[in-house]
Motif scaffolding. Structure first.
Motif, mmCIF file in Angstrom:
data_model
loop_
_atom_site.group_PDB
_atom_site.id
_atom_site.type_symbol
_atom_site.label_atom_id
_atom_site.label_comp_id
_atom_site.label_asym_id
_atom_site.label_seq_id
_atom_site.Cartn_x
_atom_site.Cartn_y
_atom_site.Cartn_z
ATOM 1 N N THR A 34 85.514 10.551 53.049
ATOM 2 C CA THR A 34 86.122 11.370 51.994
ATOM 3 C C THR A 34 87.574 11.667 52.344
ATOM 4 O O THR A 34 88.493 11.085 51.784
ATOM 5 C CB THR A 34 85.321 12.660 51.785
ATOM 6 O OG1 THR A 34 85.212 13.377 53.028
ATOM 7 C CG2 THR A 34 83.928 12.342 51.255
ATOM 8 N N PRO A 94 79.406 10.787 50.181
ATOM 9 C CA PRO A 94 80.268 11.905 49.795
ATOM 10 C C PRO A 94 79.549 12.970 48.960
ATOM 11 O O PRO A 94 79.978 13.316 47.851
ATOM 12 C CB PRO A 94 81.378 11.216 49.003
ATOM 13 C CG PRO A 94 80.712 10.041 48.378
ATOM 14 C CD PRO A 94 79.694 9.575 49.390
ATOM 15 N N ARG A 121 76.316 18.025 54.808
ATOM 16 C CA ARG A 121 76.645 16.654 54.418
ATOM 17 C C ARG A 121 76.333 15.720 55.574
ATOM 18 O O ARG A 121 76.442 16.104 56.738
ATOM 19 C CB ARG A 121 78.127 16.535 54.042
ATOM 20 C CG ARG A 121 78.509 15.154 53.513
ATOM 21 C CD ARG A 121 79.867 15.185 52.857
ATOM 22 N NE ARG A 121 80.960 14.808 53.734
ATOM 23 C CZ ARG A 121 81.321 13.556 54.009
ATOM 24 N NH1 ARG A 121 80.615 12.545 53.510
ATOM 25 N NH2 ARG A 121 82.353 13.294 54.779
ATOM 26 N N SER A 142 88.487 20.093 55.555
ATOM 27 C CA SER A 142 89.583 19.130 55.589
ATOM 28 C C SER A 142 90.611 19.541 56.637
ATOM 29 O O SER A 142 90.869 20.725 56.860
ATOM 30 C CB SER A 142 90.244 19.007 54.213
ATOM 31 O OG SER A 142 90.695 20.279 53.763
ATOM 32 N N THR A 152 94.375 12.043 54.208
ATOM 33 C CA THR A 152 93.572 10.820 54.125
ATOM 34 C C THR A 152 93.927 9.818 55.216
ATOM 35 O O THR A 152 93.371 8.725 55.255
ATOM 36 C CB THR A 152 93.725 10.163 52.740
ATOM 37 O OG1 THR A 152 95.121 9.971 52.466
ATOM 38 C CG2 THR A 152 93.128 11.051 51.653
ATOM 39 N N VAL A 176 87.225 6.885 50.344
ATOM 40 C CA VAL A 176 86.934 7.581 49.085
ATOM 41 C C VAL A 176 88.144 8.376 48.629
ATOM 42 O O VAL A 176 88.561 8.315 47.470
ATOM 43 C CB VAL A 176 85.699 8.504 49.237
ATOM 44 C CG1 VAL A 176 85.481 9.340 47.976
ATOM 45 C CG2 VAL A 176 84.466 7.665 49.536
ATOM 46 N N GLU A 179 87.338 14.884 48.519
ATOM 47 C CA GLU A 179 86.271 15.584 49.220
ATOM 48 C C GLU A 179 84.924 15.331 48.533
ATOM 49 O O GLU A 179 84.856 14.864 47.408
ATOM 50 C CB GLU A 179 86.551 17.091 49.255
ATOM 51 C CG GLU A 179 87.770 17.475 50.069
ATOM 52 C CD GLU A 179 89.054 17.397 49.285
ATOM 53 O OE1 GLU A 179 90.095 17.763 49.845
ATOM 54 O OE2 GLU A 179 89.035 16.953 48.110
ATOM 55 N N SER A 180 83.872 15.720 49.231
ATOM 56 C CA SER A 180 82.525 15.467 48.725
ATOM 57 C C SER A 180 82.219 16.273 47.467
ATOM 58 O O SER A 180 82.775 17.345 47.236
ATOM 59 C CB SER A 180 81.490 15.810 49.801
ATOM 60 O OG SER A 180 81.583 17.175 50.171
ATOM 61 N N GLY A 196 83.500 15.804 43.130
ATOM 62 C CA GLY A 196 84.114 15.113 44.253
ATOM 63 C C GLY A 196 83.876 13.620 44.219
ATOM 64 O O GLY A 196 83.782 13.010 43.149
ATOM 65 N N GLY A 197 83.744 13.035 45.403
ATOM 66 C CA GLY A 197 83.721 11.586 45.531
ATOM 67 C C GLY A 197 82.470 10.897 45.038
ATOM 68 O O GLY A 197 82.421 9.667 44.990
#
Length: 323
Positions: A34, A94, A121, A142, A152, A176, A179-180, A196-197
């Motif tokens: 992600t 994700p 996750r 993050s 990223t 991706v 974020e998830s 999210g992803g």
């Protein structure tokens, strides 16, 4: 400046070094599919406190806890049948599930912001290998200063934190780029806490149930629910139909806008109109745009379908008034 270890050159050495730092309670920046995460031992309150301090993150904002696999997740959270169906379909990947915490879980309440639930996750790639090697859950928001553009690449992380961070594992660019997706099952209802992803339509397809969007002003139950988030230094203008002199334009689908000749920079998230490609490029392009020092960053219209829902969510928060 942080030490950067390329996991693609020697994964074993990188994992050994990362586990040593994590054992000392030191946060380590790690690549996931992600975005890059700032990881620390989710059972160590001092380590978790360091995440909040390094990011400048409000402590009422819970952290996602990453697991090596579903079996590890089951040792810390209680899965209802519907949540289990979703986990089995989309992990690793994700997706974050918000679940009731098991009373016997060693995850510290600080990682959960005192809630009786935990966001979990199971990532792919080097993050999964690190979790297996470390043997304990990792709290990993993050790897950026709170409220700013998510990273990223390893370089994004190192530039943001500088000497505050000891170690970054470099696994290449995130694939991706968003974020998830965060969901929470309540009875027979699936609630989307953060797009999210993972496209929410995929969850609907697997479960045969609608995914209900959260109400405006809902209480914070998961990361990414603050109104202002993912923000560059420059003001953000959404739904632009033209470009003002000195702005950076970030467009979509190869569609030129009037005034582009006067722009400081023009970037296209996906000339082909591919929303997955746009998601991958979003945060990197925002950082590139911000680095120009432009007066503002204008975004052209992006569809709300599929991953466009998550992209627009990030842009709306980036453009929100800042406290």
């Amino acid at each position: 400046m942080a030490e950067i270890l390329d996991t693609r050159a020697d994964e074993t050495a990188a994992l050994t070094r990362a586990c040593e730092a994590l054992d000392r309670g030191v946060p380590v920046a790690i690549p996931t599919e992600t975005v890059y995460g700032l990881a620390a031992d989710a059972t160590n309150p001092q380590a978790i406190a360091r995440i909040y301090e390094m990011k400048g993150r409000p402590r009422f904002n819970p952290l996602i806890c990453h697991m090596a696999d579903l079996a590890m997740a089951e040792r810390h959270a209680i899965f209802d049948p519907l949540s289990r169906t979703i986990a089995e379909a989309f992990w690793p990947g994700p997706l974050t599930l918000v679940l009731p915490i098991r009373p016997e879980s060693a995850i510290h309440p600080l990682a959960r912001a005192g809630l009786d639930t935990v966001g979990i996750r199971v990532p792919t790639g080097i993050a999964s290998d690190l979790l297996s090697a470390f043997g304990r859950p990792l709290a990993a928001p993050s790897a950026n200063t709170s409220g700013r553009i998510s990273p990223t690449t390893a370089r994004h992380v190192a530039e943001d934190f500088g000497a505050k961070l000891e170690l970054v594992l470099d696994g290449g660019p995130a694939t991706v780029g968003l974020e998830s997706t965060i969901v929470k099952v309540e009875g027979e209802t699936i609630r989307l806490l953060r797009p999210g992803g993972l496209d929410a339509a995929e969850i609907e397809r697997i479960t045969g149930r609608p995914v209900i969007r959260k109400e405006a002003g809902a209480a914070i139950e998961a990361p990414g629910m603050l109104a202002s988030h993912y923000a560059p230094d420059a003001p953000v203008r959404l739904g632009a139909s033209d470009v003002r002199p000195g702005e950076v334009l970030i467009r979509f689908g190869g569609k030129a806008l009037p005034g582009e000749a006067e722009a400081a920079l023009v970037l296209d998230l996906s000339p082909a109109g591919d929303l997955a490609e746009a998601a991958t490029n979003l945060f990197g392009y925002m950082k590139q745009a911000d680095a120009t020092g432009a007066s503002s960053i204008a975004f052209s219209q992006i569809p709300m379908t599929g991953l466009g829902e998550a992209i627009n969510d990030r842009l709306q928060r980036a453009a929100a008034p800042r406290g």
